[in-house]
Design an enzyme around this catalytic site. Structure first.
Site, short mmCIF file in Angstrom:
data_model
loop_
_atom_site.label_atom_id
_atom_site.label_comp_id
_atom_site.label_asym_id
_atom_site.label_seq_id
_atom_site.Cartn_x
_atom_site.Cartn_y
_atom_site.Cartn_z
N CYS A 165 6.07 -2.27 -7.28
CA CYS A 165 4.94 -2.08 -8.20
C CYS A 165 5.22 -0.90 -9.13
O CYS A 165 6.05 -1.01 -10.02
CB CYS A 165 3.65 -1.91 -7.40
SG CYS A 165 2.15 -2.17 -8.39
N HIS A 196 3.57 -6.39 -3.26
CA HIS A 196 3.67 -5.37 -2.22
C HIS A 196 4.04 -5.98 -0.87
O HIS A 196 3.15 -6.27 -0.05
CB HIS A 196 2.33 -4.64 -2.08
CG HIS A 196 2.02 -3.69 -3.19
ND1 HIS A 196 2.37 -2.36 -3.16
CD2 HIS A 196 1.37 -3.88 -4.37
CE1 HIS A 196 1.95 -1.78 -4.26
NE2 HIS A 196 1.35 -2.68 -5.02
N GLU A 209 5.21 -4.51 1.67
CA GLU A 209 4.87 -3.57 2.75
C GLU A 209 3.44 -3.77 3.27
O GLU A 209 3.10 -3.27 4.35
CB GLU A 209 5.07 -2.12 2.29
CG GLU A 209 3.99 -1.56 1.38
CD GLU A 209 4.14 -1.93 -0.09
OE1 GLU A 209 3.43 -1.34 -0.92
OE2 GLU A 209 4.97 -2.81 -0.40
#
Length: 229
Positions: A92, A202, A204
């Protein structure tokens, strides 16, 4: 395994990335050393396997997203490590920083809707033969959250033809879920050497049951040289 996670003023996904690395290793009974590195540092730890530039709003997104962060002292150290073959992942705002630093081609513009987008999308794994995607299969569709205002990836036609032809488009928004208007539905690209990846989604934030799935763990497992659990 040794990982460095960068921290800029305004970073808000640095701890998430640290946890993603640790839990991706722990899933295979392995341990790793994750160091948080402040943006004003001039050096990185030795023996690194992976550098992560996390998402957030570095410097409040003033000027252009990632423009100030890309000129901080630590970025020269990151470029030097990348030149030596160390893997670098920008997520990002991290992707925006890598583009602004000239480590990846193109530009990230305002979303086509002119609105901040925060939702889940689907990604196609376009290239499964990279150091970041070996845990996936080519053409596999995975889920991933997005949260950005300036994720509209643009590149000139000549460069677009080049990165498409060289297999440097790694992820593409799938099944009509492109949230920002990116050209060719591009969600993630890699450098010519194959060790620097930038992506807007994202991974994660989708690594365990508490997140609603673990589709993102394969990326960290690949980058860290372990098999996703």
């Amino acid at each position: 395994m040794k990982t460095a996670v960068l921290v800029f003023p305004g970073s808000n996904c640095d701890r998430d990335c640290k946890v993603a690395v640790e839990r991706s290793l722990a899933a295979k009974g392995k341990r790793g050393d994750v160091t948080m590195v402040w943006h004003e540092d001039n050096e990185l730890p030795s023996g690194l396997d992976l550098i992560v530039i996390p998402g957030g709003f570095s410097y409040g997104d003033y000027l252009r997203c990632g423009a100030i962060a890309a000129r901080m002292p630590i970025m020269q150290a990151i470029k030097d490590k990348a030149d030596q073959g160390v893997k670098v992942l920008g997520v990002c705002n991290g992707f925006q920083i890598l583009v602004e630093a000239g480590m990846l081609p193109g530009a990230l513009m305002r979303n086509a809707s002119l609105k901040f987008v925060c939702r889940e999308v689907k990604l196609e794994v376009v290239n499964a033969e990279t150091e970041f995607t070996s845990a996936y299969a080519k053409g596999q569709i995975i889920r991933s959250p997005v949260a950005h205002h300036d994720g509209n990836y643009f590149v000139d036609p000549e460069t677009l033809e080049s990165i498409e032809g060289e297999g440097r488009v790694v992820f593409r928004y799938a099944e009509g879920t492109n949230p920002n208007g990116s050209v060719n539905d591009i969600a993630g690209v890699i450098n010519a050497k194959g060790n620097v990846l930038g992506m807007m989604p994202h991974p994660e934030n989708l690594i365990e049951a508490a997140h609603g799935g673990n589709d993102g763990r394969g990326l960290f497992a690949s980058a860290l040289g372990v098999i996703a659990a």
